[in-house]
Write a protein that holds these residues in place. Structure first.
Motif, PDB file in Angstrom:
ATOM      1  N   GLY A 161     -12.354  -8.249  -7.861  1.00 24.59           N
ATOM      2  CA  GLY A 161     -13.046  -6.828  -7.289  1.00 24.59           C
ATOM      3  C   GLY A 161     -12.277  -5.572  -6.777  1.00 24.59           C
ATOM      4  N   THR A 162     -12.861  -4.273  -6.635  1.00 28.94           N
ATOM      5  CA  THR A 162     -12.292  -3.412  -6.169  1.00 28.94           C
ATOM      6  C   THR A 162     -13.281  -2.703  -4.801  1.00 28.94           C
TER       7      THR A 162
ATOM      8  N   ALA B 122       0.980  -1.087  -0.072  1.00 31.04           N
ATOM      9  CA  ALA B 122      -0.074   0.031   0.014  1.00 31.04           C
ATOM     10  C   ALA B 122       0.923   1.304  -0.002  1.00 31.04           C
ATOM     11  N   LEU B 123       0.351   2.285  -0.518  1.00 30.79           N
ATOM     12  CA  LEU B 123       0.989   3.915  -0.665  1.00 30.79           C
ATOM     13  C   LEU B 123       0.017   4.574  -0.272  1.00 30.79           C
TER      14      LEU B 123
ATOM     15  N   PRO C 239      -5.659  -8.292  -2.131  1.00 30.50           N
ATOM     16  CA  PRO C 239      -6.313  -9.298  -3.136  1.00 30.50           C
ATOM     17  C   PRO C 239      -7.814  -9.571  -2.759  1.00 30.50           C
ATOM     18  N   ARG C 240      -8.731  -9.494  -3.752  1.00 31.55           N
ATOM     19  CA  ARG C 240     -10.393  -9.739  -3.491  1.00 31.55           C
ATOM     20  C   ARG C 240     -10.705 -10.569  -4.398  1.00 31.55           C
TER      21      ARG C 240
ATOM     22  N   PHE D 289      -5.578  -0.069  -8.931  1.00 28.07           N
ATOM     23  CA  PHE D 289      -5.472  -0.459  -7.558  1.00 28.07           C
ATOM     24  C   PHE D 289      -6.914  -1.020  -7.061  1.00 28.07           C
ATOM     25  N   LYS D 290      -6.734  -2.082  -6.074  1.00 28.12           N
ATOM     26  CA  LYS D 290      -7.919  -2.827  -5.645  1.00 28.12           C
ATOM     27  C   LYS D 290      -8.744  -2.082  -4.488  1.00 28.12           C
ATOM     28  N   THR D 291      -8.132  -1.233  -3.905  1.00 28.02           N
ATOM     29  CA  THR D 291      -8.630  -0.044  -3.005  1.00 28.02           C
ATOM     30  C   THR D 291      -8.052   1.018  -3.071  1.00 28.02           C
ATOM     31  N   VAL D 292      -9.114   1.987  -2.982  1.00 28.31           N
ATOM     32  CA  VAL D 292      -8.885   3.367  -2.938  1.00 28.31           C
ATOM     33  C   VAL D 292      -9.791   4.138  -2.068  1.00 28.31           C
TER      34      VAL D 292
END
Length: 355
Positions: free
Chosen positions: A351-352, A285-286, A346-347, A324-327
Motif C-alpha cells: 500500500g501507499t 528517502a529523498l 515497506p507497507r 514511491f510508497k510515501t508522498v
C-alpha cells in the motif's frame, strides 16, 4: 387626778391633719402641727397599773395590739420615725387598720453581718508585666534560592528509538547479488554514482550497509551533491525522473529537465516528534526542494507557487504516488511545506500513503 377625754361613740372621727380640740385649760396654748404629731397625749401613770412583769394592764374598752414575737427583728429607722411622726386619729384610739397591716405583713429581717460576702480588696501595688527582652530573635527569612524538587531520573526506554529490523543490517564481506544487480541497472539508465562506506549507529539504530552517492540521474539530469541513498531508492529516483519529471516539464514548459535540488537524503534521525526512526535513517528517502529546466527556469516547491509552476508540481506529486510508497508535500504538515518527501517504506500489501 385628771383623766383624758374619751371619744364618744356617736361622734365621727375627723380626718388626719384636722385640729383636735384640747381641754379648756390648754386652749390658750396652740401647739404647732409638728408638736401635735410627735407628742400625742399619754395617759397618766397613776391610771395605768403596772404589774410585776412590767407590762401595762389594758384599760377596759381600749383594744391593745398583740405583742410581737421575741425573735422578730427591729424595724428600720425610717419606718420607726414615720410611725412617730404620724398623728393618731383620736386621742387614745389607736389606728386598728395600721396595726392589722403590721400583723399581716412581717417586716423583712436584715441580713446578718456574717452572711454578707465581703468584696476582695484590690492589691496595694499593681503587678508589673514581665519586660520583653531587648534582643529579639531574627525572623526566619526565605531562602535566597527556592528549593527545586528532585528531578525524576530520565527513563532510558523513553529516549531509545523503537526497534526496527533494518537497524541490524551490516555489510558482508562479499556484496550480495541483489546489490550487484541494482548497480548494473543504474549504469544502464545512465546514472552516475559512487560507492560509499557503510553507515551505522547502534545507539540510534540507523544503518545503511551499501550506500551510494548519486552524481546524476541520467546523461542530462544532475542532482544536488551529497545525495546518499541505498541502491533501491537511487534506482526508483532515476526511473521517476526519466519517466515522470522530464515528460511533465516538456509538456508544461516546453523545456528539458536539467537538475533536481535535493533537501535531504541519508540522515540518522527519528521522525519528527516520535520515537520511530525515519526512512532517512536507512537511506530510503529523498526530499526534493526544486527543479531546474533547460532555459534556466527554477521551479520551487511551496504552498502557493505560480499558476504554471503549480500545475507542473501537482502533476509530479500525483504521479509519485505508486512508484514511491510515501508522498508528502505542502499541505500535508508544516514539516513538508517546502519540499516533496518520497520514500520506499515497506507497507502491508504494497500500500501507499500520499498527502
Amino acid at each position: 387626778m385628771e383623766q383624758p377625754l374619751t371619744p364618744r361613740a356617736d361622734q365621727p372621727l375627723k380626718p388626719r391633719g384636722a385640729k383636735r380640740l384640747k381641754p379648756r385649760r390648754h386652749r390658750q396654748v396652740t401647739p404647732t402641727r409638728t408638736q401635735q404629731k410627735t407628742q400625742p397625749p399619754l395617759p397618766s401613770p397613776a391610771d395605768v397599773p403596772v404589774p410585776e412583769s412590767g407590762i401595762p394592764v389594758p384599760r377596759p374598752g381600749i383594744p391593745v395590739p398583740q405583742p410581737r414575737p421575741a425573735d422578730a427583728p427591729k424595724a428600720d429607722a425610717a419606718k420607726t420615725q414615720e410611725q412617730k411622726t404620724e398623728a393618731p386619729k383620736t386621742a387614745g384610739a389607736p389606728d386598728r387598720v395600721g396595726e392589722l397591716k403590721k400583723q399581716a405583713l412581717p417586716e423583712p429581717s436584715a441580713p446578718e453581718p456574717s452572711a454578707v460576702e465581703s468584696e476582695p480588696e484590690p492589691p496595694a501595688v499593681a503587678p508589673t508585666p514581665t519586660r520583653k527582652p531587648d534582643i529579639t530573635e531574627p525572623e526566619a527569612q526565605p531562602p535566597a534560592v527556592a528549593p527545586q524538587p528532585s528531578q525524576k531520573p530520565a527513563d532510558a526506554d523513553d529516549e531509545k528509538m523503537l526497534p526496527d529490523p533494518r537497524s541490524d543490517d551490516l555489510p558482508e564481506a562479499k556484496m550480495p547479488a541483489e546489490e550487484v544487480a541494482c548497480r548494473e541497472r543504474l549504469k544502464t539508465l545512465g546514472v552516475e554514482f559512487e560507492e560509499h562506506k557503510a553507515e551505522s549507529n547502534p545507539e540510534i539504530g540507523c544503518s545503511i550497509p551499501y550506500p551510494l552517492v548519486l552524481k546524476s540521474l541520467g546523461k542530462s539530469v544532475a542532482i544536488g551533491s551529497g545525495t546518499e541513498l541505498n541502491c533501491k531508492m537511487a534506482e526508483a529516483t532515476a526511473r521517476f525522473a526519466a519517466n515522470v519529471i522530464e515528460p511533465a516539464a516538456k509538456a508544461e514548459f516546453g523545456a528539458d529537465l536539467r537538475s533536481i535540488g535535493q533537501a535531504s537524503a541519508f540522515v540518522c534521525r527519528p521522525r519528527n516528534g516520535t520515537r520511530k526512526l525515519s526512512e532517512h535513517a536507512f537511506g530510503n528517502a529523498l526530499d526534493i526542494a526544486s527543479f531546474t529546466l533547460s532555459g534556466g527556469r527554477k521551479i520551487e516547491v511551496g504552498p502557493v507557487p505560480p499558476e504554471k509552476d503549480a500545475k507542473f508540481l501537482d502533476a509530479v506529486r500525483k504521479a509519485a504516488c505508486g512508484p514511491f510508497k510515501t508522498v508528502l508535500g505542502p499541505g500535508a504538515d508544516a514539516d513538508h511545506s517546502l519540499h516533496f518527501h518520497l520514500d520506499l517504506e515497506p507497507r502491508r500489501h504494497g500500500g501507499t500513503f500520499c498527502q
